[in-house]
Design an enzyme around this catalytic site. Structure first.
Site: not given
Length: 68
Positions: A2-3
């Site tokens: 995830p970012y």
């Protein structure tokens, strides 16, 4: 992997506050989505208030008390 990109106005956010945001967002993704904190990226961008708009107004104008 995830970012998460968090944008805030550049108005005195401290290192401690940024660290808390990073930690909490990372934990949230781990708890809710089961994401591995070791591969979770959190980026905080500070934006000048004059470069931020809300409801069609620059942030300073938006925050101005309504004349009554």
């Amino acid at each position: 992997m995830p970012y998460v990109n968090v944008k805030v106005t550049r108005e005195g956010v401290t290192r401690a506050q940024k660290a808390e945001i990073i930690g909490r967002v990372t934990r949230l993704l781990a708890e809710v989505l089961g994401k591995d904190p070791a591969t979770t990226f959190v980026v905080i961008d500070e934006v000048e208030p004059e470069d931020w708009g809300i409801g069609g107004l620059p942030v300073a104008e938006y925050r101005r008390p309504a004349a009554g």
